[in-house]
Design a protein around this motif. Structure first.
Motif, mmCIF file in Angstrom:
data_model
loop_
_atom_site.group_PDB
_atom_site.id
_atom_site.type_symbol
_atom_site.label_atom_id
_atom_site.label_comp_id
_atom_site.label_asym_id
_atom_site.label_seq_id
_atom_site.Cartn_x
_atom_site.Cartn_y
_atom_site.Cartn_z
ATOM 1 N N ILE A 127 0.738 -8.938 -12.260
ATOM 2 C CA ILE A 127 -0.600 -9.730 -12.448
ATOM 3 C C ILE A 127 -1.589 -9.336 -10.753
ATOM 4 C CG2 ILE A 127 -2.011 -11.984 -12.735
ATOM 5 C CD1 ILE A 127 0.103 -12.370 -14.260
ATOM 6 N N ASP A 128 -1.909 -8.401 -10.998
ATOM 7 C CA ASP A 128 -3.062 -7.678 -9.951
ATOM 8 C C ASP A 128 -4.293 -7.705 -10.217
ATOM 9 O OD1 ASP A 128 -0.849 -7.477 -7.903
ATOM 10 O OD2 ASP A 128 -0.094 -6.539 -9.781
ATOM 11 N N PRO A 129 -5.348 -6.955 -8.399
ATOM 12 C CA PRO A 129 -6.329 -6.276 -9.355
ATOM 13 C C PRO A 129 -6.641 -6.076 -10.380
ATOM 14 C CG PRO A 129 -6.361 -7.019 -7.146
ATOM 15 C CD PRO A 129 -4.979 -7.381 -7.654
ATOM 16 N N VAL A 130 -7.352 -5.484 -11.346
ATOM 17 C CA VAL A 130 -7.805 -4.219 -12.082
ATOM 18 C C VAL A 130 -7.361 -2.859 -11.480
ATOM 19 C CG1 VAL A 130 -10.176 -4.355 -12.344
ATOM 20 C CG2 VAL A 130 -8.828 -3.419 -14.665
ATOM 21 N N ASP A 131 -7.963 -2.833 -10.288
ATOM 22 C CA ASP A 131 -7.725 -1.299 -9.321
ATOM 23 C C ASP A 131 -6.712 -1.146 -8.349
ATOM 24 O OD1 ASP A 131 -8.568 -3.383 -7.390
ATOM 25 O OD2 ASP A 131 -10.510 -2.408 -7.396
ATOM 26 N N ALA A 132 -5.655 -1.710 -8.812
ATOM 27 C CA ALA A 132 -4.996 -2.191 -7.387
ATOM 28 C C ALA A 132 -3.541 -0.769 -7.773
ATOM 29 C CB ALA A 132 -3.303 -3.656 -8.184
#
Length: 798
Positions: free
Chosen positions: A297-302
């Motif tokens: 679960i990460d930032p959308v742009d990771a």
């Protein structure tokens, strides 16, 4: 970054002499004298606490209370400093110091000062006489002025007045930096040019570059230049030494910060060759966890994914309602071996640096974005910790495992949160019941324990720049803080604690993440300010984050909330890496080590290797030669690298915002006073978070008095008062995009309603306001002064 020296630091003898005498104590108790205490603490080099002192002097029973009081008196007098639970001589340096060579003495010997030194807390930085080992006296290995070095420091015996208080034997030269000026080249019609400096400090101080010294630089090029002539009159003259790129390119703004802070950004051939030659890890020596539905679960742009999580109910009869939480972290240690080119490169960088327009990674993309990234549905090696929590969130036990995993899904924070909130999509729908809801159930239990632990709970929104395709700012947003962010953050904290606990139990050296309690001086300044708001904080005793949280709760939702959160933040010490543990004050944890982001932090890689060695999980663990002393040296280096990254990231945001506002000169904005100095006011704009400066000379004809304790400027005739935290309106009168500097003019007057405390300062301010006239004036003196990650939610630098 080294702080400039200031006059007036008393040496140890003067501190002892000027300290208030202690009350006489009965000799029968056998307590050591003040001189004995000071001498013993100094001899131990800052590695003893009350317990060790009591043991050394055979103090027990009721005498321990007297000892505690005596040590408190020495600390109050400034004779000794406290670092966590350890005591050291005031102004004492650790045994290994990261230092900058600042000049030479009258005998031509090199003099250095510590690169990290808090003058507000410890006084002026000590001077260090640089000792070069005989093996180092050869070209390329002898340091020079401007170099950053790692030294083994020890106090100088009986130094003469004015002599360095310490001497430091060079361990390593970390960077050789000859004097240079970084700026943008502006071409002139006659073939010559001007250099426009890129730092706020040098803003407006242009240099002239003769036509025969431009080295072919074109208008808009970012250049490094040497000053060749600096007379009493006219602009200094410089010669272009290096052309670094064009300021018109998409990533020019971060390029400035990269070169200004000497951030390594080009990988060596050897490191790239090692990365390309690396092959995927196999199951050999690993547990097979590929059927466990771990998710990222990460930032959308990771672009890289270094952690995955899973939770399920604990079915053990003795832990009904409990949870089993698993955190799996990319196994970088299996690809980056100690002493390799990749390892040397990673240590030199210390961490990845996150700019709005680019990332300068710690490791090549072949490692960070491919082999180590926990990609969905692909086999990846990991180091995992399985933690068992009770229903109220207390950790009961944990275990570490070296595994092969396969991520069940790559999720974004908002995507996972939406599923929990009742709006699943095609990816999260099938995961909602078996994966996501157990994660949130476990987080609810951990949150209960977190609330009971009471870490520092500051409310300071983080702004994010949204860029256009050309790299310029489109808009500034404040991302919503979701439970998904808090869940990952809390799981990572628990994994970090488990790592530190395991390594301590195995007596394996490691690099801790430590955060000291606020200094007495900063606490006194905070108390003074809070008193003007009719708030107070405990004056003595064992100060904990909960004391600050109670203050923050009292002002939540009020006009003073932003002010109090800001000053509480400024009161805190700065977190760092060290081989000695003195706890993490902000998180209210006794032991803490960074374990969860080895792709982008070297400290985490050290902890991974330590776990591999301690638990016999492979041959690629911490080398046998690793000691607390050698890890202390690494801690000093990566702490400095972290500060370098933070400064570069902050300056890049300032420059981008200044570019964004450059065509709005003359416009007015609302903001809050974020800093008060004798020279003027710093104002942070509400919409963009941009910082700008209001010179004191532009406030009016009145003579404004600076009250450091109340953080205010008050007109002596009119009673107008501008105070830290005040809501104001300003006009933008100048923007220097290259330097990231903004200058404002104050539109608000200083007579708006302000909360007035019942203390002496509050009464003085109320009295002054009551007698204020309508006239405004100008200060008799006008002093020029300049204005002062994006990352993952779990990547905050705690």
């Amino acid at each position: 970054m080294a702080r400039p020296a200031r006059k007036g630091p008393p040496d140890l003898a003067r501190r002892i002499k000027s300290a208030p005498p202690a009350p006489a104590r009965p000799a029968s108790r056998g307590l050591p004298s003040r001189e004995q205490l000071i001498a013993f603490i100094a001899e131990q080099g800052g590695k003893v606490g009350k317990r060790e002192i009591a043991r050394a002097f055979h103090i027990s029973g009721a005498d321990r209370v007297e000892l505690k009081r005596a040590l408190h008196e020495l600390q109050e007098a400034g004779v000794v400093d406290r670092r966590g639970k350890k005591l050291g001589r005031a102004g004492h340096l650790p045994s290994v110091v990261l230092a900058d060579v600042t000049g030479r003495d009258d005998d031509g010997e090199l003099i250095a000062q510590p690169a990290e030194w808090d003058e507000d807390e410890h006084g002026a930085a000590p001077r260090i006489l640089v000792i070069v080992p005989s093996r180092g006296r050869q070209p390329g290995l002898t340091p020079g002025v401007g170099d950053r070095i790692l030294v083994r420091a020890e106090p100088t015996e009986d130094p003469e007045p004015g002599d360095p208080s310490h001497q430091g034997r060079v361990i390593k030269i970390l960077s050789k930096q000859s004097a240079r000026v970084l700026g943008v080249f502006r071409a002139l019609p006659d073939g010559s040019g001007r250099l426009v400096p890129v730092t706020k400090r040098e803003a407006g101080k242009e240099l002239t570059i003769p036509a025969d010294a431009t080295d072919g630089a074109r208008d808009g090029d970012l250049i490094a230049a040497d000053i060749v002539k600096q007379g009493r009159y006219g602009l200094p003259s410089a010669r272009v030494r290096e052309k670094l790129g064009s300021i018109t390119s998409e990533k020019a703004v971060s390029l400035i910060a990269i070169h200004a802070h000497a951030i390594p950004h080009v990988f060596s051939r050897d490191a790239l060759a090692e990365a390309e030659a690396a092959t995927a890890a196999t199951l050999k020596g690993r547990e097979d966890w590929r059927t466990l539905p771990l998710v990222t679960i990460d930032p959308v742009d990771a672009k890289d994914h270094d952690d995955a999580v899973h939770a399920e109910p604990d079915l053990a009869p003795d832990n009904l309602g409990g949870h089993v939480v698993t955190v799996a972290i990319a196994d970088v240690a299996s690809y980056v071996r100690p002493g390799s080119a990749l390892d040397r490169e990673a240590l030199d960088r210390g961490n990845s640096v996150y700019f709005p327009d680019r990332v300068v990674p710690m490791l090549p993309e072949r490692i960070s974005n491919d082999l180590c990234s926990l990609k969905e549905a692909e086999n990846r090696p990991a180091l995992a910790v399985r933690m068992v929590f009770s229903k109220d969130g207390r950790k009961l036990r944990h275990s570490f495992h070296r595994v092969m995993m396969k991520s069940a899904a790559k999720l974004a924070y908002a995507q996972a949160q939406a599923a929990i909130d009742g709006a699943p999509d095609d990816a999260t729908g099938p995961l909602l019941e078996p994966v996501l809801k157990p994660l949130w159930d476990a987080y609810a239990a951990l949150k209960t324990a977190r609330d009971a632990r009471g870490p520092l709970d500051l409310d300071l929104p983080e702004r994010k720049l949204v860029l256009k395709p050309d790299g310029s700012v489109d808009r500034v947003i404040v991302p919503t803080r979701l439970d998904a962010h808090r869940l990952i953050e809390e799981f990572m904290i628990q994994a970090n604690v488990a790592a530190a606990e395991t390594l301590e139990a195995k007596r394996t050296p490691l690099v801790y993440r430590v955060h000291d309690a606020p200094s007495i001086e900063k606490l006194e300044a905070l108390r003074e300010l809070l008193a003007t708001l009719d708030l107070e904080i405990a004056k003595s005793g064992n100060l904990r984050p909960a004391h600050f949280n109670r203050i923050l709760e009292r002002v939540a939702g009020s006009d003073n909330a932003s002010l109090v959160n800001e000053v509480v933040l400024r009161t805190q010490a700065q977190a760092e890496y060290a081989s000695e543990n003195y706890g993490h004050f902000g998180l209210n944890l006794r032991r803490y080590a960074h374990f969860t982001s080895p792709i982008r932090r070297y400290a985490d890689l050290i902890v991974h290797r330590a776990l591999i060695r301690a638990l016999d999980l492979g041959a690629d663990g911490l080398p046998d030669g690793a000691t607390p002393q050698s890890l202390g040296e690494i801690g000093a280096r990566i702490s400095a690298a972290e500060r370098r990254a933070m400064a570069a990231e902050r300056e890049t945001v300032d420059r981008l915002i200044a570019h964004f506002l450059a065509d709005q000169v003359g416009a007015s904005f609302s903001g809050r006073i974020a800093g008060v100095t004798r020279s003027g006011l710093f104002v942070k704009l509400d919409d963009t978070g941009a910082d700008g400066f209001v010179p004191i000379g532009s406030l009016g004809k009145d003579y404004f008095v600076h009250d450091e304790g109340a953080r205010s400027l008050t007109g002596s005739a009119t009673g107008e008062s501008f105070r830290l935290g005040d809501q104001v309106r300003v006009k933008l009168v100048e923007a220097a995009p290259v330097a990231g500097a903004l200058r404002f003019e104050m539109l608000s007057d200083g007579r708006q309603e302000k909360p007035v405390g019942r203390g002496k300062r509050g009464l003085r301010r109320a009295s002054a306001a009551a007698g204020a006239s309508k006239s405004r004036g100008r200060s008799p003196t006008s002093r020029a002064a300049g204005p002062k990650k994006p990352g993952k939610g779990k990547g905050r630098r705690s």
